[in-house]
Design a protein around this motif. Structure first.
Motif, PDB file in Angstrom:
ATOM      1  N   GLY A   1      20.687  56.204  59.396  1.00  0.00           N
ATOM      2  CA  GLY A   1      19.943  55.568  58.313  1.00  0.00           C
ATOM      3  C   GLY A   1      18.916  56.508  57.705  1.00  0.00           C
ATOM      4  N   GLY A   2      18.990  57.766  58.022  1.00  0.00           N
ATOM      5  CA  GLY A   2      18.044  58.781  57.579  1.00  0.00           C
ATOM      6  C   GLY A   2      17.890  59.804  58.681  1.00  0.00           C
ATOM      7  N   TYR A   3      16.954  60.708  58.523  1.00  0.00           N
ATOM      8  CA  TYR A   3      16.687  61.720  59.546  1.00  0.00           C
ATOM      9  C   TYR A   3      15.437  61.334  60.324  1.00  0.00           C
ATOM     10  CZ  TYR A   3      19.830  64.534  56.661  1.00  0.00           C
ATOM     11  OH  TYR A   3      20.904  64.997  55.953  1.00  0.00           O
ATOM     12  N   THR A   4      15.533  61.339  61.653  1.00  0.00           N
ATOM     13  CA  THR A   4      14.397  61.022  62.503  1.00  0.00           C
ATOM     14  C   THR A   4      14.228  62.115  63.533  1.00  0.00           C
ATOM     15  OG1 THR A   4      14.881  58.668  62.249  1.00  0.00           O
ATOM     16  CG2 THR A   4      13.379  59.299  64.011  1.00  0.00           C
ATOM     17  N   PRO A   5      13.161  62.873  63.486  1.00  0.00           N
ATOM     18  CA  PRO A   5      12.100  62.883  62.482  1.00  0.00           C
ATOM     19  C   PRO A   5      12.592  63.532  61.186  1.00  0.00           C
ATOM     20  CG  PRO A   5      11.740  64.649  64.053  1.00  0.00           C
ATOM     21  CD  PRO A   5      12.926  63.871  64.543  1.00  0.00           C
ATOM     22  N   ASP A   6      11.937  63.194  60.096  1.00  0.00           N
ATOM     23  CA  ASP A   6      12.364  63.742  58.803  1.00  0.00           C
ATOM     24  C   ASP A   6      11.545  64.956  58.383  1.00  0.00           C
ATOM     25  OD1 ASP A   6      10.015  62.442  58.226  1.00  0.00           O
ATOM     26  OD2 ASP A   6      10.780  61.387  56.467  1.00  0.00           O
ATOM     27  N   THR A   7      10.513  65.292  59.154  1.00  0.00           N
ATOM     28  CA  THR A   7       9.706  66.479  58.888  1.00  0.00           C
ATOM     29  C   THR A   7       9.556  67.264  60.187  1.00  0.00           C
ATOM     30  OG1 THR A   7       8.503  65.311  57.153  1.00  0.00           O
ATOM     31  CG2 THR A   7       7.491  67.313  58.017  1.00  0.00           C
ATOM     32  N   ILE A   8       9.939  68.537  60.150  1.00  0.00           N
ATOM     33  CA  ILE A   8       9.858  69.421  61.303  1.00  0.00           C
ATOM     34  C   ILE A   8       8.908  70.560  60.946  1.00  0.00           C
ATOM     35  CG2 ILE A   8      11.150  70.867  62.920  1.00  0.00           C
ATOM     36  CD1 ILE A   8      12.051  67.935  62.898  1.00  0.00           C
ATOM     37  N   VAL A   9       7.952  70.838  61.827  1.00  0.00           N
ATOM     38  CA  VAL A   9       6.970  71.894  61.601  1.00  0.00           C
ATOM     39  C   VAL A   9       7.301  73.075  62.522  1.00  0.00           C
ATOM     40  CG1 VAL A   9       4.520  72.478  61.625  1.00  0.00           C
ATOM     41  CG2 VAL A   9       5.233  70.163  61.031  1.00  0.00           C
ATOM     42  N   VAL A  10       7.433  74.267  61.921  1.00  0.00           N
ATOM     43  CA  VAL A  10       7.753  75.487  62.672  1.00  0.00           C
ATOM     44  C   VAL A  10       6.850  76.630  62.207  1.00  0.00           C
ATOM     45  CG1 VAL A  10      10.158  74.820  63.033  1.00  0.00           C
ATOM     46  CG2 VAL A  10       9.549  76.191  61.047  1.00  0.00           C
ATOM     47  N   ARG A  11       6.913  77.751  62.920  1.00  0.00           N
ATOM     48  CA  ARG A  11       6.157  78.948  62.530  1.00  0.00           C
ATOM     49  C   ARG A  11       7.101  79.942  61.865  1.00  0.00           C
ATOM     50  NH1 ARG A  11       2.645  80.153  67.832  1.00  0.00           N
ATOM     51  NH2 ARG A  11       4.728  80.567  68.587  1.00  0.00           N
ATOM     52  N   SER A  12       6.587  80.681  60.920  1.00  0.00           N
ATOM     53  CA  SER A  12       7.420  81.656  60.210  1.00  0.00           C
ATOM     54  C   SER A  12       7.696  82.869  61.090  1.00  0.00           C
ATOM     55  CB  SER A  12       6.742  82.089  58.910  1.00  0.00           C
ATOM     56  OG  SER A  12       5.552  82.790  59.195  1.00  0.00           O
ATOM     57  N   GLY A  13       8.794  83.554  60.777  1.00  0.00           N
ATOM     58  CA  GLY A  13       9.143  84.774  61.487  1.00  0.00           C
ATOM     59  C   GLY A  13       9.818  84.577  62.823  1.00  0.00           C
ATOM     60  N   ARG A  14      10.090  83.343  63.194  1.00  0.00           N
ATOM     61  CA  ARG A  14      10.765  83.046  64.459  1.00  0.00           C
ATOM     62  C   ARG A  14      12.000  82.213  64.161  1.00  0.00           C
ATOM     63  NH1 ARG A  14       6.263  81.825  68.946  1.00  0.00           N
ATOM     64  NH2 ARG A  14       5.790  84.025  69.304  1.00  0.00           N
ATOM     65  N   PRO A  15      13.092  82.432  64.901  1.00  0.00           N
ATOM     66  CA  PRO A  15      14.311  81.672  64.638  1.00  0.00           C
ATOM     67  C   PRO A  15      14.136  80.183  64.965  1.00  0.00           C
ATOM     68  CG  PRO A  15      14.581  83.021  66.594  1.00  0.00           C
ATOM     69  CD  PRO A  15      13.259  83.388  65.994  1.00  0.00           C
ATOM     70  N   VAL A  16      14.815  79.367  64.190  1.00  0.00           N
ATOM     71  CA  VAL A  16      14.744  77.908  64.335  1.00  0.00           C
ATOM     72  C   VAL A  16      16.147  77.380  64.606  1.00  0.00           C
ATOM     73  CG1 VAL A  16      14.231  75.751  63.110  1.00  0.00           C
ATOM     74  CG2 VAL A  16      12.781  77.763  62.754  1.00  0.00           C
ATOM     75  N   ARG A  17      16.236  76.451  65.538  1.00  0.00           N
ATOM     76  CA  ARG A  17      17.496  75.764  65.809  1.00  0.00           C
ATOM     77  C   ARG A  17      17.235  74.266  65.680  1.00  0.00           C
ATOM     78  NH1 ARG A  17      19.240  77.334  71.127  1.00  0.00           N
ATOM     79  NH2 ARG A  17      20.206  79.124  70.145  1.00  0.00           N
ATOM     80  N   LEU A  18      17.872  73.665  64.695  1.00  0.00           N
ATOM     81  CA  LEU A  18      17.760  72.220  64.483  1.00  0.00           C
ATOM     82  C   LEU A  18      19.052  71.582  64.974  1.00  0.00           C
ATOM     83  CD1 LEU A  18      16.197  72.216  60.914  1.00  0.00           C
ATOM     84  CD2 LEU A  18      15.029  72.037  63.109  1.00  0.00           C
ATOM     85  N   ASN A  19      18.940  70.696  65.950  1.00  0.00           N
ATOM     86  CA  ASN A  19      20.093  70.007  66.522  1.00  0.00           C
ATOM     87  C   ASN A  19      20.211  68.626  65.897  1.00  0.00           C
ATOM     88  OD1 ASN A  19      20.747  72.080  68.485  1.00  0.00           O
ATOM     89  ND2 ASN A  19      18.843  71.487  69.475  1.00  0.00           N
ATOM     90  N   PHE A  20      21.264  68.418  65.124  1.00  0.00           N
ATOM     91  CA  PHE A  20      21.505  67.143  64.458  1.00  0.00           C
ATOM     92  C   PHE A  20      22.498  66.338  65.275  1.00  0.00           C
ATOM     93  CE2 PHE A  20      19.933  69.782  61.089  1.00  0.00           C
ATOM     94  CZ  PHE A  20      19.227  68.913  60.277  1.00  0.00           C
ATOM     95  N   ARG A  21      22.141  65.072  65.547  1.00  0.00           N
ATOM     96  CA  ARG A  21      23.054  64.151  66.242  1.00  0.00           C
ATOM     97  C   ARG A  21      23.245  62.940  65.346  1.00  0.00           C
ATOM     98  NH1 ARG A  21      25.998  63.476  70.639  1.00  0.00           N
ATOM     99  NH2 ARG A  21      26.283  61.351  71.353  1.00  0.00           N
ATOM    100  N   ARG A  22      24.458  62.792  64.844  1.00  0.00           N
ATOM    101  CA  ARG A  22      24.796  61.700  63.917  1.00  0.00           C
ATOM    102  C   ARG A  22      25.298  60.497  64.705  1.00  0.00           C
ATOM    103  NH1 ARG A  22      29.853  61.719  60.278  1.00  0.00           N
ATOM    104  NH2 ARG A  22      29.538  59.869  58.998  1.00  0.00           N
ATOM    105  N   GLU A  23      24.628  59.364  64.513  1.00  0.00           N
ATOM    106  CA  GLU A  23      24.973  58.136  65.236  1.00  0.00           C
ATOM    107  C   GLU A  23      25.380  57.023  64.271  1.00  0.00           C
ATOM    108  OE1 GLU A  23      25.181  57.689  68.493  1.00  0.00           O
ATOM    109  OE2 GLU A  23      24.559  59.731  68.925  1.00  0.00           O
ATOM    110  N   GLU A  24      26.066  57.388  63.201  1.00  0.00           N
ATOM    111  CA  GLU A  24      26.543  56.392  62.241  1.00  0.00           C
ATOM    112  C   GLU A  24      27.812  56.906  61.582  1.00  0.00           C
ATOM    113  OE1 GLU A  24      23.528  55.808  59.322  1.00  0.00           O
ATOM    114  OE2 GLU A  24      24.014  57.629  58.281  1.00  0.00           O
ATOM    115  N   THR A  25      28.430  56.048  60.787  1.00  0.00           N
ATOM    116  CA  THR A  25      29.688  56.431  60.152  1.00  0.00           C
ATOM    117  C   THR A  25      29.598  56.469  58.631  1.00  0.00           C
ATOM    118  OG1 THR A  25      30.419  54.124  60.193  1.00  0.00           O
ATOM    119  CG2 THR A  25      31.071  55.524  62.053  1.00  0.00           C
ATOM    120  N   ALA A  26      28.413  56.309  58.067  1.00  0.00           N
ATOM    121  CA  ALA A  26      28.264  56.356  56.607  1.00  0.00           C
ATOM    122  C   ALA A  26      28.707  57.722  56.096  1.00  0.00           C
ATOM    123  CB  ALA A  26      26.817  56.083  56.208  1.00  0.00           C
TER     124      ALA A  26
END
Length: 125
Positions: A49-74
């Motif tokens: 029904g959206g992204y939870t959380p919808d805002t992610i805070v990170v620091r620049s210059g470092r690699p980021v890994r965002l793990n998305f888990r989809r729990e719907e069929t839309a």
């Protein structure tokens, strides 16, 4: 205008204002990504029904890994797009998909589904 028409008109304007605020103007403070032993800043994002959380805070210059888990069929939620990083990923239902990014400069970078109905922000400090 009769009083009942005034009430309906005011209620309608209030509802439209709420919808605009909820879908386009609402800003959350965000969740800070955790540091892993591999040097990544990592966050888990639930797609339901959206992204939870919808805002992610990170620091620049470092690699980021965002793990998305989809729990719907839309059908709208079957992909996530990061236009500022020229990245996208398919999100199969029930699976966790990692998206790796390297934010080099501070700023706010949006991500969304292909139709733009689900929106999120990556805040780089």
């Amino acid at each position: 205008m009769t009083p009942d028409r005034w009430i309906v008109t005011i209620a309608g304007i209030g509802l439209v204002a709420f919808i605009i605020w909820f879908f386009w103007l609402k800003r959350s403070t965000g969740a800070r990504a955790t540091e892993t032993s591999g040097g990544y800043q990592e966050a888990m994002i639930l797609v339901k029904g959206g992204y939870t959380p919808d805002t992610i805070v990170v620091r620049s210059g470092r690699p980021v890994r965002l793990n998305f888990r989809r729990e719907e069929t839309a059908s709208c939620s079957d992909k996530v797009i990061f236009p500022d990083f020229q990245k996208s990923a398919d999100l199969p239902t029930g699976e966790t998909v990692a998206v790796e990014l390297m934010p080099k400069e501070p700023g706010e970078f949006g991500f969304s589904c292909p139709m733009g109905m689900f929106r999120g922000r990556l805040v780089v400090e």
